[in-house]
Write an enzyme that holds these catalytic residues in place. Structure first.
Site, short mmCIF file in Angstrom:
data_model
loop_
_atom_site.label_atom_id
_atom_site.label_comp_id
_atom_site.label_asym_id
_atom_site.label_seq_id
_atom_site.Cartn_x
_atom_site.Cartn_y
_atom_site.Cartn_z
N PRO A 261 32.09 34.67 51.54
CA PRO A 261 31.98 36.11 51.85
C PRO A 261 32.32 36.96 50.64
O PRO A 261 33.14 36.57 49.80
CB PRO A 261 33.01 36.30 52.97
N ASP A 262 31.66 38.11 50.55
CA ASP A 262 32.05 39.05 49.51
C ASP A 262 33.23 39.88 50.02
O ASP A 262 33.80 39.59 51.07
CB ASP A 262 30.88 39.92 49.06
N PHE A 263 33.57 40.93 49.31
CA PHE A 263 34.72 41.72 49.72
C PHE A 263 34.34 42.89 50.63
O PHE A 263 35.02 43.16 51.61
CB PHE A 263 35.46 42.27 48.48
N ARG A 264 33.25 43.59 50.31
CA ARG A 264 33.05 44.90 50.89
C ARG A 264 31.91 45.05 51.89
O ARG A 264 31.72 46.12 52.45
CB ARG A 264 32.85 45.93 49.76
N ASN B 271 33.11 36.80 39.79
CA ASN B 271 33.42 35.81 40.82
C ASN B 271 34.43 34.79 40.33
O ASN B 271 34.45 34.42 39.15
CB ASN B 271 32.14 35.11 41.28
N ASP C 139 34.59 31.79 42.00
CA ASP C 139 34.20 30.59 42.75
C ASP C 139 33.72 29.43 41.87
O ASP C 139 33.50 28.33 42.34
CB ASP C 139 33.11 30.92 43.77
N HIS D 225 37.41 37.75 36.06
CA HIS D 225 38.57 37.76 36.96
C HIS D 225 39.21 36.38 37.12
O HIS D 225 39.94 36.13 38.08
CB HIS D 225 38.17 38.32 38.33
#
Length: 302
Positions: free
Chosen positions: A97-100, A177, A179, A196
């Site tokens: 899932p993304d954040f927003r 990302n 991931d 990040h």
């Protein structure tokens, strides 16, 4: 009526709007004439001091003929230094899932964690301040969403980046990302910058002892907080940049080196909400073509 009131009445009677506007126009004309004389005088002075100056360089025109996919595709065939800026949207089809995204993103699905751990907001849940105070919420969330899991595989978007790398035209993939999916495609490590960070490594918050990717996976999948085995006092923090932490110094070095070389910027799967990465489009010369493949409404400049 007082004498002052009578004087005010007389002044109102004598007031003519036209006369005031004429006075303002006259003053503006006087100031414009004065500025013209100042500019002419300054020009003569600098010409005396510096001599004749070369004509300014005309603005650089775009490298593509029109803002269409066909034009971008044609331009891509001539590119040698493509920068790809990616966000969580390129990994959602892999099950991350993304954040927003409303209703689907992490921010809309962590309410139970906020209540359970008395956390005020989703951003606080991913903040370094909270991790220092209590790492349990973060470790618990990572375990529940099975992140990072071996079963998660790269998407077509990740393999598109790999294709550009194989063709020798990828300058850098700046990814927000954590991931590590781009690495699973086989893109050379030097072609990817994980802005990040990632779960590829970890470090003790007390003694800075380092931990491998496998050790981090074991800690997270156990659902228990990883405590340092070297000093026994520190907590092992994944090598990701949490809210409230600065980006690595290497980021500025990379983008400063790359920005002038870029001949095409591709932005995929990000709403450009998080800085300073969302400023990358501003650091690239305005004449450089850019292709946006969004996941929603943009929050930052392109």
């Amino acid at each position: 009526m007082s004498d002052n009131d009578e004087d005010t009445k007389v002044s109102y009677l004598n007031y003519r709007p036209g006369s005031a506007l004429e006075a303002i126009d006259a003053k503006i004309a006087e100031m414009n004439a004065l500025m013209k004389r100042v500019n002419e005088s300054a020009a003569r002075y600098f010409q005396t001091q510096l001599g004749d100056l070369p004509n300014p360089t005309p603005p650089t025109t775009s490298l593509i003929s029109e803002p269409t996919i066909d034009a971008i595709a044609a331009h891509l065939k001539t590119c040698k230094n493509v920068i790809i800026l990616t966000g969580a949207g390129i990994s959602t089809s892999a099950g991350i899932p993304d954040f927003r995204t409303p209703g689907e993103g992490l921010y809309d699905n962590v309410q139970s964690y906020l209540e359970k751990y008395n956390v005020s907001s989703p951003m606080e849940l991913f903040s370094y301040k909270l991790f220092q105070e209590d790492p349990v919420p973060f470790y618990s969330l990572c375990k529940d969403i099975k992140y990072p899991a071996e079963s998660v595989q790269p998407t077509l978007a990740h393999y598109f980046i790999r294709l550009l790398s194989d063709k020798g035209v990828l300058l850098r993939n700046y990814t927000q990302n954590i991931d590590m999916l781009q690495s699973k495609t086989g893109i050379p490590e030097e072609k990817v910058f994980e802005v990040h960070g990632s779960f590829r490594s970890g470090r003790c918050t007390n003694c800075s002892a380092s931990y491998t990717e496998q050790e981090m996976k074991e800690y997270i999948m156990s659902g228990k907080v990883g405590y340092c085995t070297a000093c026994t006092n520190g907590v092992v923090k994944p090598g990701i940049v949490m809210f409230g932490e600065p980006l690595p110094n290497e980021y500025l070095c990379k983008i400063s080196s790359d920005e002038g070389k870029c001949d095409l910027l591709v932005v995929m799967g990000t709403s450009l909400s998080v800085g300073p990465v969302n400023q990358i489009p501003n650091t690239i010369p305005r004449s450089t073509p850019r292709l946006l493949i969004p996941i929603g409404r943009l929050a930052g400049p392109l």
